[in-house]
Design an enzyme around this catalytic site. Structure first.
Site: not given
Ligand code: IPE
Ligand code: IPE
Ligand code: MG
Length: 254
Positions: A34, A82
């Site tokens: 993340d 996602n």
């Molecule tokens: C979890 O991260 C999913 C992945 C890392 C693929 P998200 O960024 O989607 O999770 P939330 O929305 O903060 O819970």
């Molecule tokens: C994780 O990074 C990747 C996916 C969930 C696909 P994020 O896109 O969630 O990054 P933040 O949480 O917005 O920083």
């Molecule tokens: Mg995230």
């Protein structure tokens, strides 16, 4: 991908000196990757730049596993939730995933890495699914680290899918309700045949599971690091293992 990392005897992390040979190394590590978006935002870059940078961290994490003896690495790359991101970002992520699979397969072959994937893979666009299937088939005979990508993955969806399979078997008369137990259930989930991860690492400071491996993580140790995923490197991996090594795993006993 080159596995030239050495198991250095002493490594200093931000907080302490880590004695690498004394680390407990789980057979299976899971990571919620993340913070790509925040990494990009801090640099005034589009979110896509963060996702691109995150691909380098994937390579580094596999290298760390190989150097340390972790056999399975499950990476949360795209969740069921996602799909609800803006269509443009979903398309970008799918494009990056396809490129990653195509570019990295030769490296995975060279480095003996076996690719697997879990999730509702039939929801992936055809071009991604084709690249994924090809990479899985090509690397199937490799005997080093298994890199298990969680794609279109949700823990609740996995439990529902496993339940459906058990009900189908019952309908066919192959099993009865008495045959449903922890073992038979574990045989129907996406990770059947893999040990449960004993360590979950989540980057970027968020303290939640976000629908990841709900069944498998029931007794995992959770290590949360403030590092954003694109900045996550070998020393961060070692710091997480060091934290894991210090945990008292009681499993309900005294
Ligand atoms: C979890 O991260 C999913 C992945 C890392 C693929 P998200 O960024 O989607 O999770 P939330 O929305 O903060 O819970
Ligand atoms: C994780 O990074 C990747 C996916 C969930 C696909 P994020 O896109 O969630 O990054 P933040 O949480 O917005 O920083
Ligand atoms: Mg995230």
């Amino acid at each position: 991908m080159k596995f030239t990392l050495k198991k250095k005897t002493k490594v200093s992390s931000e907080a302490s000196v880590i004695d690498v040979p004394t680390l407990s190394v789980p057979e299976h590590v899971a990571i919620i990757m993340d913070g790509n978006g925040r990494w990009a935002k801090r640099r005034g870059l589009p979110r896509a730049a963060g996702h691109r940078a995150g691909a380098d961290s994937v390579r580094k994490a596999v290298e760390s596993c190989s150097a340390l003896g972790v056999k399975f690495l499950t990476l949360y790359a795209f969740s069921s939730e996602n799909w609800n991101r803006p269509q443009k970002e979903v398309e970008t992520l799918m494009g990056l995933l396809e490129n990653f699979l195509k570019d990295k397969t030769p490296e995975m072959m060279k480095d003996n890495v076996r690719l697997q994937a879990i999730g509702r893979l039939d929801m992936l666009p055809d071009h991604v699914r084709a690249a994924l299937d090809k990479a899985i088939v090509e690397t199937a005979g490799n005997t080093g680290v298994t890199m298990n990508l969680a794609l279109s993955y949700g823990g609740r969806e996995e439990i529902v899918d496993a339940t459906k399979r058990l009900v189908e078997k019952a309908t066919l008369g192959e099993i009865t309700a008495d045959d449903v137990d922890n073992t038979s259930f574990a045989n129907e989930i996406y990770t059947a045949g893999m040990p449960d991860p004993c360590l979950l690492i989540r980057t970027s400071g968020e303290q939640r599971l976000s629908n990841f491996l709900l069944w498998q993580l029931s007794y995992a140790e959770i290590v949360i690091t403030e590092k954003l995923w694109p900045d996550f490197r070998h020393d961060d991996f070692l710091a997480a293992l060091s934290e894991y090594t210090k945990r008292d795993r009681r499993f309900g006993k005294v």
